[in-house]
Design a protein around this motif. Structure first.
Motif, short mmCIF file in Angstrom:
data_model
loop_
_atom_site.label_atom_id
_atom_site.label_comp_id
_atom_site.label_asym_id
_atom_site.label_seq_id
_atom_site.Cartn_x
_atom_site.Cartn_y
_atom_site.Cartn_z
N ALA A 148 1.84 -6.47 19.53
CA ALA A 148 0.59 -5.72 19.74
C ALA A 148 -0.62 -6.63 20.01
N PRO A 149 -0.74 -7.79 19.36
CA PRO A 149 -1.91 -8.63 19.64
C PRO A 149 -1.97 -9.14 21.09
N PRO A 186 3.02 -1.47 25.26
CA PRO A 186 4.33 -2.04 24.94
C PRO A 186 5.08 -2.63 26.13
N VAL A 187 4.96 -2.01 27.30
CA VAL A 187 5.66 -2.58 28.47
C VAL A 187 5.08 -3.90 28.90
N ALA A 235 7.31 -6.62 13.05
CA ALA A 235 7.43 -7.49 14.22
C ALA A 235 6.55 -7.01 15.37
N TYR A 236 6.53 -5.70 15.57
CA TYR A 236 5.71 -5.18 16.67
C TYR A 236 4.23 -5.49 16.43
N SER A 270 14.01 -0.90 9.98
CA SER A 270 12.90 -0.19 10.61
C SER A 270 11.56 -0.84 10.26
N GLY A 271 11.37 -1.13 9.01
CA GLY A 271 10.14 -1.79 8.58
C GLY A 271 9.97 -3.17 9.19
#
Length: 138
Positions: A97-98, A103-104, A91-92, A85-86
């Motif tokens: 995110a940058p 997210p899509v 990774a996200y 999970s971490g």
């Protein structure tokens, strides 16, 4: 009380909930494991070669391989799922995110889903169809 209330448990959830938890764990673990085998072992064949040893991508592949195997088997599920999970949260925020806030659009929807499925498994455990459950039986 409405039927969708969290205090009302359906007969299906009461009878099959634990087994469905195990199926969720096995499915998520196998797909996560496949990401690790693709990165580190080249199977199934992907678009790139193996990542450079000790790079972030290499560490992600090791975590995917090891945690994915443990989660699939239901062995040390809670700690393996917590680490997974971490890793997906990291990774996200690092890779997706940058690129874009949505997210899509940034390709991070799978990372978000993995993050929260694994966080759930870290809290809920492996379910009855697991090595963890077999180890607890007398």
């Amino acid at each position: 009380m409405p039927s969708d209330s969290p205090n009302v448990t359906s007969p299906l959830a009461r009878s099959w909930g634990p087994q469905l938890l195990s199926l969720l764990r096995i499915t998520a673990g196998l797909v996560f494991l496949a990401h690790g085998t693709q990165k580190l072992l080249g199977f199934p064949a992907g678009s790139g070669g193996a990542p450079e040893m000790l790079s972030l991508s290499w560490f992600a592949g090791v975590i995917e391989l090891v945690a994915g195997s443990l989660i699939t088997l239901g062995l040390f599920t809670r700690p393996a799922a917590f680490v997974a999970s971490g890793t997906m949260a990291f990774a996200y925020w690092l890779a997706h995110a940058p690129r874009d806030p949505f997210p899509v659009n940034n390709g991070g929807d799978a990372a978000i889903l993995y993050c929260f499925v694994f966080l759930y498994l870290a809290a809920a455990g492996a379910g009855p169809w697991s090595v963890d459950a077999a180890r607890r039986r007398p």
